[in-house]
Design a protein around this motif. Structure first.
Motif, PDB file in Angstrom:
ATOM      1  N   UNK A   4     -17.251 -24.094  24.459  1.00  0.00           N
ATOM      2  CA  UNK A   4     -15.974 -23.467  24.101  1.00  0.00           C
ATOM      3  C   UNK A   4     -16.104 -21.948  24.061  1.00  0.00           C
ATOM      4  N   UNK A   5     -17.265 -21.452  23.653  1.00  0.00           N
ATOM      5  CA  UNK A   5     -17.471 -20.005  23.614  1.00  0.00           C
ATOM      6  C   UNK A   5     -17.531 -19.430  25.024  1.00  0.00           C
ATOM      7  N   UNK A   6     -18.171 -20.164  25.929  1.00  0.00           N
ATOM      8  CA  UNK A   6     -18.215 -19.714  27.317  1.00  0.00           C
ATOM      9  C   UNK A   6     -16.826 -19.728  27.941  1.00  0.00           C
ATOM     10  N   UNK A   7     -16.045 -20.746  27.601  1.00  0.00           N
ATOM     11  CA  UNK A   7     -14.664 -20.796  28.096  1.00  0.00           C
ATOM     12  C   UNK A   7     -13.867 -19.603  27.583  1.00  0.00           C
ATOM     13  N   UNK A   8     -14.064 -19.263  26.306  1.00  0.00           N
ATOM     14  CA  UNK A   8     -13.356 -18.130  25.715  1.00  0.00           C
ATOM     15  C   UNK A   8     -13.753 -16.832  26.420  1.00  0.00           C
ATOM     16  N   UNK A   9     -15.060 -16.656  26.617  1.00  0.00           N
ATOM     17  CA  UNK A   9     -15.540 -15.464  27.324  1.00  0.00           C
ATOM     18  C   UNK A   9     -14.936 -15.378  28.724  1.00  0.00           C
ATOM     19  N   UNK A  10     -14.966 -16.496  29.444  1.00  0.00           N
ATOM     20  CA  UNK A  10     -14.468 -16.499  30.823  1.00  0.00           C
ATOM     21  C   UNK A  10     -12.979 -16.157  30.869  1.00  0.00           C
ATOM     22  N   UNK A  11     -12.227 -16.674  29.934  1.00  0.00           N
ATOM     23  CA  UNK A  11     -10.785 -16.401  29.910  1.00  0.00           C
ATOM     24  C   UNK A  11     -10.517 -14.918  29.679  1.00  0.00           C
ATOM     25  N   UNK A  12     -11.233 -14.328  28.727  1.00  0.00           N
ATOM     26  CA  UNK A  12     -11.034 -12.902  28.438  1.00  0.00           C
ATOM     27  C   UNK A  12     -11.440 -12.059  29.642  1.00  0.00           C
ATOM     28  N   UNK A  13     -12.560 -12.426  30.276  1.00  0.00           N
ATOM     29  CA  UNK A  13     -13.020 -11.676  31.449  1.00  0.00           C
ATOM     30  C   UNK A  13     -12.047 -11.815  32.606  1.00  0.00           C
ATOM     31  N   UNK A  14     -11.541 -13.030  32.818  1.00  0.00           N
ATOM     32  CA  UNK A  14     -10.659 -13.275  33.949  1.00  0.00           C
ATOM     33  C   UNK A  14      -9.313 -12.580  33.784  1.00  0.00           C
ATOM     34  N   UNK A  15      -8.751 -12.623  32.569  1.00  0.00           N
ATOM     35  CA  UNK A  15      -7.403 -12.089  32.368  1.00  0.00           C
ATOM     36  C   UNK A  15      -7.406 -10.654  31.851  1.00  0.00           C
ATOM     37  N   UNK A  16      -8.583 -10.070  31.710  1.00  0.00           N
ATOM     38  CA  UNK A  16      -8.676  -8.649  31.421  1.00  0.00           C
ATOM     39  C   UNK A  16      -8.374  -8.238  30.003  1.00  0.00           C
ATOM     40  N   UNK A  17      -8.471  -9.146  29.051  1.00  0.00           N
ATOM     41  CA  UNK A  17      -8.244  -8.782  27.658  1.00  0.00           C
ATOM     42  C   UNK A  17      -7.974  -9.992  26.798  1.00  0.00           C
ATOM     43  N   UNK A  18      -8.113  -9.826  25.510  1.00  0.00           N
ATOM     44  CA  UNK A  18      -7.932 -10.940  24.575  1.00  0.00           C
ATOM     45  C   UNK A  18      -6.473 -11.386  24.505  1.00  0.00           C
ATOM     46  N   UNK A  19      -5.553 -10.434  24.510  1.00  0.00           N
ATOM     47  CA  UNK A  19      -4.137 -10.780  24.405  1.00  0.00           C
ATOM     48  C   UNK A  19      -3.665 -11.564  25.618  1.00  0.00           C
ATOM     49  N   UNK A  20      -3.993 -11.075  26.817  1.00  0.00           N
ATOM     50  CA  UNK A  20      -3.589 -11.770  28.040  1.00  0.00           C
ATOM     51  C   UNK A  20      -4.231 -13.153  28.125  1.00  0.00           C
ATOM     52  N   UNK A  21      -5.502 -13.230  27.737  1.00  0.00           N
ATOM     53  CA  UNK A  21      -6.202 -14.505  27.797  1.00  0.00           C
ATOM     54  C   UNK A  21      -5.596 -15.508  26.813  1.00  0.00           C
ATOM     55  N   UNK A  22      -5.223 -15.034  25.628  1.00  0.00           N
ATOM     56  CA  UNK A  22      -4.631 -15.918  24.628  1.00  0.00           C
ATOM     57  C   UNK A  22      -3.312 -16.503  25.124  1.00  0.00           C
ATOM     58  N   UNK A  23      -2.496 -15.662  25.785  1.00  0.00           N
ATOM     59  CA  UNK A  23      -1.223 -16.146  26.325  1.00  0.00           C
ATOM     60  C   UNK A  23      -1.452 -17.152  27.439  1.00  0.00           C
ATOM     61  N   UNK A  24      -2.394 -16.850  28.317  1.00  0.00           N
ATOM     62  CA  UNK A  24      -2.649 -17.725  29.457  1.00  0.00           C
ATOM     63  C   UNK A  24      -3.217 -19.072  29.022  1.00  0.00           C
ATOM     64  N   UNK A  25      -4.043 -19.064  27.983  1.00  0.00           N
ATOM     65  CA  UNK A  25      -4.703 -20.297  27.526  1.00  0.00           C
ATOM     66  C   UNK A  25      -3.950 -20.993  26.410  1.00  0.00           C
ATOM     67  N   UNK A  26      -2.871 -20.350  25.951  1.00  0.00           N
ATOM     68  CA  UNK A  26      -2.057 -20.929  24.876  1.00  0.00           C
ATOM     69  C   UNK A  26      -2.882 -21.165  23.608  1.00  0.00           C
ATOM     70  N   UNK A  27      -3.708 -20.186  23.261  1.00  0.00           N
ATOM     71  CA  UNK A  27      -4.469 -20.224  22.008  1.00  0.00           C
ATOM     72  C   UNK A  27      -4.249 -18.893  21.308  1.00  0.00           C
ATOM     73  N   UNK A  28      -4.671 -18.816  20.052  1.00  0.00           N
ATOM     74  CA  UNK A  28      -4.473 -17.579  19.306  1.00  0.00           C
ATOM     75  C   UNK A  28      -5.522 -16.544  19.705  1.00  0.00           C
ATOM     76  N   UNK A  29      -5.126 -15.280  19.635  1.00  0.00           N
ATOM     77  CA  UNK A  29      -6.054 -14.200  19.966  1.00  0.00           C
ATOM     78  C   UNK A  29      -7.250 -14.167  19.020  1.00  0.00           C
ATOM     79  N   UNK A  30      -7.059 -14.362  17.692  1.00  0.00           N
ATOM     80  CA  UNK A  30      -8.217 -14.386  16.784  1.00  0.00           C
ATOM     81  C   UNK A  30      -9.224 -15.474  17.127  1.00  0.00           C
ATOM     82  N   UNK A  31      -8.739 -16.619  17.635  1.00  0.00           N
ATOM     83  CA  UNK A  31      -9.656 -17.703  18.011  1.00  0.00           C
ATOM     84  C   UNK A  31     -10.573 -17.258  19.141  1.00  0.00           C
ATOM     85  N   UNK A  32      -9.996 -16.640  20.172  1.00  0.00           N
ATOM     86  CA  UNK A  32     -10.807 -16.157  21.288  1.00  0.00           C
ATOM     87  C   UNK A  32     -11.783 -15.078  20.827  1.00  0.00           C
TER      88      UNK A  32
END
Length: 297
Positions: A4-32
Motif C-alpha cells: 500500500x505504501x508503494x501504491x501511495x508513492x507511485x500515485x503521488x509520483x505519477x500525478x505530480x503531487x499529493x492533492x492530485x493523487x488523492x483525487x485520482x485515487x479517491x483517498x484522503x490526502x493525509x492517508x497518502x
C-alpha cells in the motif's frame, strides 16, 4: 503494508503531487502523505523534494518510480490475462497516438471485435507518445518516426507522403505540383520540435540546401491549419491527414522523397500481453498485414 505504501508513492509520483493523487485515487490526502512518510522513515530515504505544494522526485524516487511502474503494469497485465479466460470481455487499453486519423479507424475496428475492452487514447507528437510507452502510461503507441531503442518493439503500419498546403490567395494554389526548390524563401508555419512531419520536411530541405522562412511555430495541427487559412504562410501535412477544406488545397512536392512512416510500438517486455497482441492484430489486419506473433492462448 509495503504494497500500500508503494501504491501511495507511485500515485503521488505519477500525478505530480499529493492533492492530485488523492483525487485520482479517491483517498484522503493525509492517508497518502502518511504512507509515503512511513516508507521514507523505514528505509531512511527521501523520495520527494517538497517545495510548498509541489513535489519533485529525488534520485532514489526516480529509480523507485521505474520499479513501481513495472509492478503496476504487471498487475494490469495479470488482470487482463485472467479476464481473457472469461472470454476477453473486460479490461482497459491505453493508447498514445500522434493524431486521430489512424487511431480512430483502429479503435473502431478493435471495439467491434472486443466491445468489452475500455479504450482510452491520448494525443501528442511522436516524442511525447514514445515517452508514454517507456513510462508505462500507454500500452501501445500509434506513432511516426521512432528512435532505435532496444526496449521497444515497432511494427510498420503505413507510409505516407508529406505535401504542402496553402490557402486560396497563395501563388501555389492553382498549381498541380511544385518543386522543392520553389519553397526557397517561402513563409512557412511549422510544428513544434518532436513532430515527425517537421523532421521529415526539414531533413529534405537541408539536404537540398533550400531555405524557408519559418514565421511561426505552433503545437497542433488545428492551429497550423488556421494560420495557413489566414494567409500567414504555407504548411506541411502527411497526405492522408489533409481534410478537404473550401479555402485550402494540398500541393504535392514532386521531386523530393519526403515521407512519414507510422508504427505500432510497445515495450518488448510486454510482447506476451494478450491485450497488446489483440490490438496489434486488429490494427494490422485493417491494413492488409499480418502480425508476426500469435496471441497468448
Amino acid at each position: 503494508m509495503l504494497k500500500s505504501e508503494l501504491r501511495a508513492f507511485h500515485a503521488v509520483a505519477r500525478f505530480g503531487g499529493f492533492s492530485n493523487a488523492a483525487k485520482a485515487c479517491n483517498v484522503s490526502q493525509p492517508t497518502l502523505s502518511t504512507q509515503v512518510k512511513a516508507l521514507e522513515r523505514r528505509y531512511k530515504v527521501e523520495l520527494f523534494n517538497r517545495v510548498g505544494r509541489e513535489v519533485h522526485l529525488t534520485g532514489p524516487g526516480k529509480e523507485l518510480m521505474e520499479i513501481t511502474s513495472r509492478l503496476v503494469q504487471a498487475e494490469t497485465d495479470a488482470e487482463s490475462l485472467l479476464n481473457s479466460y472469461r472470454g476477453f470481455h473486460a479490461g482497459a487499453l491505453n493508447l498514445a497516438a500522434v493524431g486521430p486519423f489512424h487511431a480512430t479507424d483502429m479503435i473502431v475496428a478493435y471495439k467491434q471485435n472486443y466491445p468489452g475492452i475500455d479504450v482510452q487514447v491520448k494525443f501528442g507528437n511522436s516524442t511525447h507518445c514514445f515517452e508514454q510507452i517507456l513510462s508505462f502510461d500507454a500500452d501501445v503507441g500509434i506513432i511516426a518516426e521512432v528512435p532505435v531503442d532496444e526496449r521497444v518493439t515497432t511494427l510498420l503500419y503505413s507510409v505516407h507522403e508529406v505535401v504542402a498546403f496553402v490557402n486560396s490567395d497563395h501563388h501555389f494554389y492553382d498549381r498541380a505540383s511544385i518543386s522543392i526548390h520553389e519553397l526557397d524563401g517561402e513563409k512557412t508555419i511549422r510544428r513544434e520540435a518532436g513532430s515527425t512531419t517537421r523532421t521529415a520536411i526539414e531533413r529534405e530541405l537541408d539536404n537540398r540546401d533550400v531555405k524557408v522562412d519559418a514565421v511561426l511555430e505552433l503545437g497542433s495541427r488545428e492551429a497550423i491549419w488556421k494560420a495557413v487559412e489566414q494567409g500567414l504562410g504555407l504548411g506541411f501535412v502527411a497526405d492522408f491527414e489533409f481534410v478537404p477544406h473550401p479555402n485550402l488545397r494540398p500541393i504535392p512536392i514532386t521531386d523530393a522523397d519526403i515521407q512519414t512512416n507510422y508504427y505500432l510500438a510497445f515495450l518488448k517486455e510486454r510482447e506476451q500481453s494478450r491485450l497488446i497482441n489483440s490490438f496489434c492484430d486488429v490494427a494490422l489486419g485493417r491494413n492488409g498485414k499480418k502480425s508476426t506473433w500469435s496471441p497468448v492462448a
